[in-house]
Design a protein around this motif. Sequence first.
Motif, mmCIF file in Angstrom:
data_model
loop_
_atom_site.group_PDB
_atom_site.id
_atom_site.type_symbol
_atom_site.label_atom_id
_atom_site.label_comp_id
_atom_site.label_asym_id
_atom_site.label_seq_id
_atom_site.Cartn_x
_atom_site.Cartn_y
_atom_site.Cartn_z
ATOM 1 N N ALA A 1 1.508 -1.107 -0.419
ATOM 2 C CA ALA A 1 -0.008 0.010 0.155
ATOM 3 C C ALA A 1 0.724 1.768 -0.082
ATOM 4 C CB ALA A 1 -0.890 -0.202 1.034
ATOM 5 N N LEU A 2 1.793 1.471 0.681
ATOM 6 C CA LEU A 2 2.803 2.338 1.024
ATOM 7 C C LEU A 2 3.567 2.982 -0.632
ATOM 8 C CD1 LEU A 2 3.589 4.528 3.131
ATOM 9 C CD2 LEU A 2 5.784 2.822 3.628
ATOM 10 N N HIS A 3 4.622 1.213 -1.204
ATOM 11 C CA HIS A 3 4.396 1.956 -2.483
ATOM 12 C C HIS A 3 3.897 2.636 -2.987
ATOM 13 C CE1 HIS A 3 6.805 1.091 -5.988
ATOM 14 N NE2 HIS A 3 6.188 -0.440 -6.426
ATOM 15 N N ALA A 4 2.295 2.158 -3.188
ATOM 16 C CA ALA A 4 1.005 2.307 -4.082
ATOM 17 C C ALA A 4 1.248 3.968 -4.541
ATOM 18 C CB ALA A 4 -0.069 1.214 -3.728
ATOM 19 N N HIS A 5 0.907 4.659 -2.603
ATOM 20 C CA HIS A 5 1.027 5.734 -2.185
ATOM 21 C C HIS A 5 1.565 6.346 -2.659
ATOM 22 C CE1 HIS A 5 0.242 9.211 0.023
ATOM 23 N NE2 HIS A 5 1.371 9.098 0.022
ATOM 24 N N PHE A 6 3.175 6.224 -3.036
ATOM 25 C CA PHE A 6 4.538 6.639 -3.191
ATOM 26 C C PHE A 6 4.463 6.649 -5.019
ATOM 27 C CE2 PHE A 6 7.364 5.401 0.891
ATOM 28 C CZ PHE A 6 6.729 6.912 1.234
ATOM 29 N N THR A 7 3.646 5.883 -5.213
ATOM 30 C CA THR A 7 4.110 6.238 -7.242
ATOM 31 C C THR A 7 2.726 6.360 -7.649
ATOM 32 O OG1 THR A 7 2.567 3.517 -7.393
ATOM 33 C CG2 THR A 7 5.168 4.145 -7.230
ATOM 34 N N LYS A 8 1.845 6.796 -6.936
ATOM 35 C CA LYS A 8 0.001 7.074 -7.697
ATOM 36 C C LYS A 8 -0.285 8.483 -7.005
ATOM 37 C CE LYS A 8 -0.398 2.338 -8.776
ATOM 38 N NZ LYS A 8 -1.754 1.472 -8.522
ATOM 39 N N SER B 1 10.601 4.801 -5.670
ATOM 40 C CA SER B 1 10.215 4.161 -4.252
ATOM 41 C C SER B 1 10.710 2.979 -3.107
ATOM 42 C CB SER B 1 8.170 4.420 -4.476
ATOM 43 O OG SER B 1 7.649 3.402 -3.987
ATOM 44 N N LEU B 2 11.414 2.317 -4.250
ATOM 45 C CA LEU B 2 11.384 0.786 -3.266
ATOM 46 C C LEU B 2 12.643 1.450 -2.400
ATOM 47 C CD1 LEU B 2 12.002 -1.209 -6.985
ATOM 48 C CD2 LEU B 2 10.079 -1.544 -4.181
ATOM 49 N N ILE B 3 13.313 2.830 -3.056
ATOM 50 C CA ILE B 3 14.589 3.698 -2.483
ATOM 51 C C ILE B 3 14.074 4.338 -1.166
ATOM 52 C CG2 ILE B 3 16.507 5.493 -1.638
ATOM 53 C CD1 ILE B 3 17.052 2.338 -4.326
ATOM 54 N N ALA B 4 12.774 4.809 -1.268
ATOM 55 C CA ALA B 4 12.624 5.003 0.538
ATOM 56 C C ALA B 4 11.970 4.198 1.003
ATOM 57 C CB ALA B 4 10.960 6.025 -0.505
ATOM 58 N N LEU B 5 11.389 2.776 0.418
ATOM 59 C CA LEU B 5 10.872 1.806 1.512
ATOM 60 C C LEU B 5 12.615 1.277 2.097
ATOM 61 C CD1 LEU B 5 7.846 0.751 -0.308
ATOM 62 C CD2 LEU B 5 7.569 1.824 1.646
ATOM 63 N N CYS B 6 13.019 1.355 1.330
ATOM 64 C CA CYS B 6 14.810 0.800 2.074
ATOM 65 C C CYS B 6 14.952 1.697 3.190
ATOM 66 C CB CYS B 6 15.353 1.375 1.224
ATOM 67 S SG CYS B 6 15.936 0.304 -0.385
ATOM 68 N N CYS B 7 14.842 3.248 3.403
ATOM 69 C CA CYS B 7 14.864 3.820 4.185
ATOM 70 C C CYS B 7 13.808 3.295 5.402
ATOM 71 C CB CYS B 7 14.799 5.613 3.833
ATOM 72 S SG CYS B 7 16.412 6.067 2.459
ATOM 73 N N LYS B 8 12.944 3.368 4.801
ATOM 74 C CA LYS B 8 11.657 3.134 5.726
ATOM 75 C C LYS B 8 12.425 1.771 6.573
ATOM 76 C CE LYS B 8 7.579 4.746 6.570
ATOM 77 N NZ LYS B 8 7.780 5.624 7.266
ATOM 78 N N LEU B 9 12.340 0.226 5.978
ATOM 79 C CA LEU B 9 13.434 -0.436 6.776
ATOM 80 C C LEU B 9 13.902 -0.232 7.366
ATOM 81 C CD1 LEU B 9 12.520 -3.331 6.847
ATOM 82 C CD2 LEU B 9 13.733 -3.554 4.955
ATOM 83 N N ILE B 10 15.229 0.408 7.073
ATOM 84 C CA ILE B 10 16.105 1.286 8.533
ATOM 85 C C ILE B 10 15.466 1.376 9.495
ATOM 86 C CG2 ILE B 10 18.006 2.258 8.767
ATOM 87 C CD1 ILE B 10 19.451 2.371 5.945
ATOM 88 N N ARG B 11 14.346 2.102 9.112
ATOM 89 C CA ARG B 11 13.313 2.933 10.736
ATOM 90 C C ARG B 11 13.407 2.085 11.297
ATOM 91 N NH1 ARG B 11 12.898 6.548 6.945
ATOM 92 N NH2 ARG B 11 10.678 6.989 6.340
ATOM 93 N N ILE B 12 12.371 0.630 10.505
ATOM 94 C CA ILE B 12 11.373 0.087 11.426
ATOM 95 C C ILE B 12 12.713 -1.128 12.184
ATOM 96 C CG2 ILE B 12 10.490 -2.081 11.151
ATOM 97 C CD1 ILE B 12 8.746 -0.274 8.902
ATOM 98 N N LEU B 13 13.646 -1.658 11.764
ATOM 99 C CA LEU B 13 14.270 -2.033 11.736
ATOM 100 C C LEU B 13 14.766 -2.138 13.337
ATOM 101 C CD1 LEU B 13 16.080 -3.945 8.704
ATOM 102 C CD2 LEU B 13 14.692 -5.073 10.349
ATOM 103 N N PHE B 14 15.954 -0.296 13.034
ATOM 104 C CA PHE B 14 16.354 0.890 13.861
ATOM 105 C C PHE B 14 15.480 0.438 15.076
ATOM 106 C CE2 PHE B 14 17.210 4.376 16.485
ATOM 107 C CZ PHE B 14 18.456 4.308 16.281
ATOM 108 N N ALA C 1 -0.293 -1.811 11.902
ATOM 109 C CA ALA C 1 -1.488 -0.458 12.352
ATOM 110 C C ALA C 1 -0.102 0.133 12.174
ATOM 111 C CB ALA C 1 -1.967 -0.810 13.430
ATOM 112 N N LYS C 2 1.028 0.318 12.434
ATOM 113 C CA LYS C 2 1.535 1.505 13.655
ATOM 114 C C LYS C 2 1.946 2.351 11.479
ATOM 115 C CE LYS C 2 3.406 1.684 17.668
ATOM 116 N NZ LYS C 2 4.565 0.832 18.530
ATOM 117 N N LEU C 3 2.270 1.191 11.111
ATOM 118 C CA LEU C 3 3.147 1.684 9.293
ATOM 119 C C LEU C 3 1.895 2.075 8.559
ATOM 120 C CD1 LEU C 3 5.439 1.962 7.524
ATOM 121 C CD2 LEU C 3 4.923 -0.727 6.704
#
Length: 268
Positions: free
Chosen positions: A210-217, A228-241, A253-255
Amino acid sequence: MKDLASIKGRIQNWLDRFFPEFLDVFRDWEGKAALFSLQHFPLPSDVQTMNAEQIVEAWRQEIKRSVGIQKATRLLEAAKTSIGLTTGLSMARKELQLLIQQYLLVLSQIDELMEQLEEFVSQIPGSAHMLTIPGVGLATVAGFLSEVGDLQRYDHPRQIQKLAGLSLKENSSGKRQGRTRITKRGRPRLRALLYRSVMILVAKIPEFKALHAHFTKRSVNPLHKKQSLIALCCKLIRILFVLGRKQIPYDPAKLQGALRQVQLQEVA
């Protein structure tokens, strides 16, 4: 992994030469019934020495899940009409036996390595919480931690983003304003690991999709798919951190809530 890919490629090449119709019967030669067949009656001429009932009986020796007579009949028909090579069959049979032995050996080595890796990773604080992200497996978490090290060394996930070479820079000169790109001044293996993980998350996990669809549309400043995939890489870093540092489980639910908040802001 490279050894496994090489062996699998050679087995596929063998099938293309000697039994190209085999994968019309089996979607994947690594399945239990298919692999058993390659071990015991790999060539069309081997299959033709049996009838459908004998093939099913042979499968049942080792495969608990019932494999039907229809598939056995299809295999027999494929063998009878095969256009595979019919010369050098003795050496071909030995070649495949050797390849399958190598394949099974590498699989067992990978299983043993993964057990050791799981034991090692489980001792790292926060790793179990990082593994609660759907679609993120042991190899991803282990690779991330091996590249990043102790998360307590970092004050902010942007530091890891920079380490991965995912920070943004603008290619401009004089009056010309160029495109904004990532720096790629970091650890390429970490960057590749994150990108591969995000590709899986976008394909399989609803909130990332859903987030990928939002970024691209989105109507304002839509991103190209790769951006969008690069932005989601950064998002994944934040989540893992956050999961690793705070030792808390993943909460989709938070995402999803963050996505809804962004959408509401755009409407306003």
